[in-house]
Design a protein around this motif. Structure first.
Motif, PDB file in Angstrom:
ATOM      1  N   UNK A  64      32.384   7.341 -57.729  1.00 25.01           N
ATOM      2  CA  UNK A  64      31.121   7.324 -56.975  1.00 25.01           C
ATOM      3  C   UNK A  64      30.937   8.626 -56.211  1.00 25.01           C
ATOM      4  N   UNK A  65      32.018   9.162 -55.657  1.00 24.95           N
ATOM      5  CA  UNK A  65      31.947  10.420 -54.922  1.00 24.95           C
ATOM      6  C   UNK A  65      31.514  11.554 -55.846  1.00 24.95           C
TER       7      UNK A  65
ATOM      8  N   UNK B 156      41.869  14.297 -67.105  1.00 29.10           N
ATOM      9  CA  UNK B 156      42.561  14.194 -65.818  1.00 29.10           C
ATOM     10  C   UNK B 156      43.464  12.970 -65.685  1.00 29.10           C
ATOM     11  N   UNK B 157      43.234  11.964 -66.492  1.00 34.60           N
ATOM     12  CA  UNK B 157      44.022  10.743 -66.408  1.00 34.60           C
ATOM     13  C   UNK B 157      43.426   9.696 -65.490  1.00 34.60           C
ATOM     14  N   UNK B 158      42.679  10.124 -64.461  1.00 30.87           N
ATOM     15  CA  UNK B 158      42.047   9.175 -63.543  1.00 30.87           C
ATOM     16  C   UNK B 158      40.896   9.864 -62.813  1.00 30.87           C
TER      17      UNK B 158
ATOM     18  N   UNK C  88      38.595  13.938 -58.983  1.00 33.70           N
ATOM     19  CA  UNK C  88      38.049  14.286 -57.667  1.00 33.70           C
ATOM     20  C   UNK C  88      38.905  15.366 -57.000  1.00 33.70           C
ATOM     21  N   UNK C  89      40.217  15.258 -57.111  1.00 38.73           N
ATOM     22  CA  UNK C  89      41.100  16.288 -56.551  1.00 38.73           C
ATOM     23  C   UNK C  89      40.803  17.647 -57.168  1.00 38.73           C
ATOM     24  N   UNK C  90      40.589  17.672 -58.480  1.00 37.04           N
ATOM     25  CA  UNK C  90      40.240  18.920 -59.153  1.00 37.04           C
ATOM     26  C   UNK C  90      38.895  19.430 -58.644  1.00 37.04           C
TER      27      UNK C  90
ATOM     28  N   UNK D 122      37.523  18.934 -55.746  1.00 37.95           N
ATOM     29  CA  UNK D 122      37.698  19.450 -54.390  1.00 37.95           C
ATOM     30  C   UNK D 122      38.345  20.838 -54.382  1.00 37.95           C
ATOM     31  N   UNK D 123      39.227  21.097 -55.346  1.00 40.61           N
ATOM     32  CA  UNK D 123      39.896  22.393 -55.431  1.00 40.61           C
ATOM     33  C   UNK D 123      39.035  23.466 -56.076  1.00 40.61           C
ATOM     34  N   UNK D 124      38.219  23.079 -57.058  1.00 39.79           N
ATOM     35  CA  UNK D 124      37.506  24.050 -57.878  1.00 39.79           C
ATOM     36  C   UNK D 124      35.981  23.974 -57.797  1.00 39.79           C
ATOM     37  N   UNK D 125      35.438  22.895 -57.223  1.00 38.65           N
ATOM     38  CA  UNK D 125      33.996  22.745 -57.136  1.00 38.65           C
ATOM     39  C   UNK D 125      33.356  22.199 -58.404  1.00 38.65           C
ATOM     40  N   UNK D 126      34.160  21.722 -59.315  1.00 36.16           N
ATOM     41  CA  UNK D 126      33.690  21.105 -60.571  1.00 36.16           C
ATOM     42  C   UNK D 126      34.828  20.234 -61.117  1.00 36.16           C
ATOM     43  N   UNK D 127      34.467  19.388 -62.082  1.00 36.96           N
ATOM     44  CA  UNK D 127      35.520  18.576 -62.704  1.00 36.96           C
ATOM     45  C   UNK D 127      35.392  18.643 -64.200  1.00 36.96           C
TER      46      UNK D 127
END
Length: 187
Positions: free
Chosen positions: A121-122, A171-173, A178-180, A182-187
């Motif tokens: 959702x985020x 990513x597996x999940x 979301x962690x990616x 937050x680190x890179x500005x994209x997923x």
């Protein structure tokens, strides 16, 4: 009027942005945009015109509004006050995707649960404001997937399925995606 020109000149020259406004009229009504809203529907609801909302909010394109954006729908335009400097000229510090919102679309069921559902959702909120019809160049829909990934099927059910498959394989999940993000500005 002279004060307004000075503020705009300082803002343009110094890379400043407005972080606050003071209202010059007591009859101002502000509306917060929700997914699926259009300026014409908002204008109809408040018995005003698209042109008036466009003018009050200095919108370049009345078909490009963002979820969470606050629109002045009646009254007079606020007088801007400057309270700081920054290199950014936009208050949007997240993803720079701007998505045009059209008619509301029914939510498709999601397979994510718990913290993965929250992460999903985020991501949807940050990518498109949660709109299945958001479009940004080659990226489309709630998760801003490449049109080629969607294979021409832009239905909510296909967007959910393709997004789940993409995230699982890359990513597996959703939490890892979301962690990616937050680190890179994209997923």
């Amino acid at each position: 009027m002279a004060m307004k020109k000075v503020l705009m000149s300082v803002a343009a020259a110094g890379g400043m942005f407005v972080v606050g406004t003071s209202t010059a009229h007591a009859d101002n009504v502000t509306y917060t945009v929700k997914a699926g809203d259009t300026v014409s529907e908002i204008a109809e609801h408040f018995d005003t015109t698209v042109a008036k909302i466009k003018q009050l909010n200095q919108l370049e394109n009345e078909n490009l509004i963002l979820v969470g954006q606050k629109l002045l729908v009646t009254g007079e335009q606020p007088v801007n006050t400057t309270k700081g400097t920054a290199n950014n000229t936009s208050a949007n510090t997240g993803n720079t995707n701007q998505a045009a919102y059209q008619a509301p679309v029914t939510q498709a069921p999601s397979t994510a649960t718990g913290s993965d559902a929250e992460a999903k959702a985020w991501i949807a909120s940050h990518e498109s404001g949660g709109s299945y019809t958001a479009s940004n160049g080659n990226y489309y829909g709630k998760y801003q997937l490449s049109r080629s990934y969607l294979g021409g099927d832009y239905s909510p059910a296909n967007q959910e399925r393709v997004a789940d498959n993409y995230v699982a394989s890359r990513y597996g999940s959703w939490s890892a995606a979301k962690s990616h993000w937050l680190s890179h500005g994209w997923y």
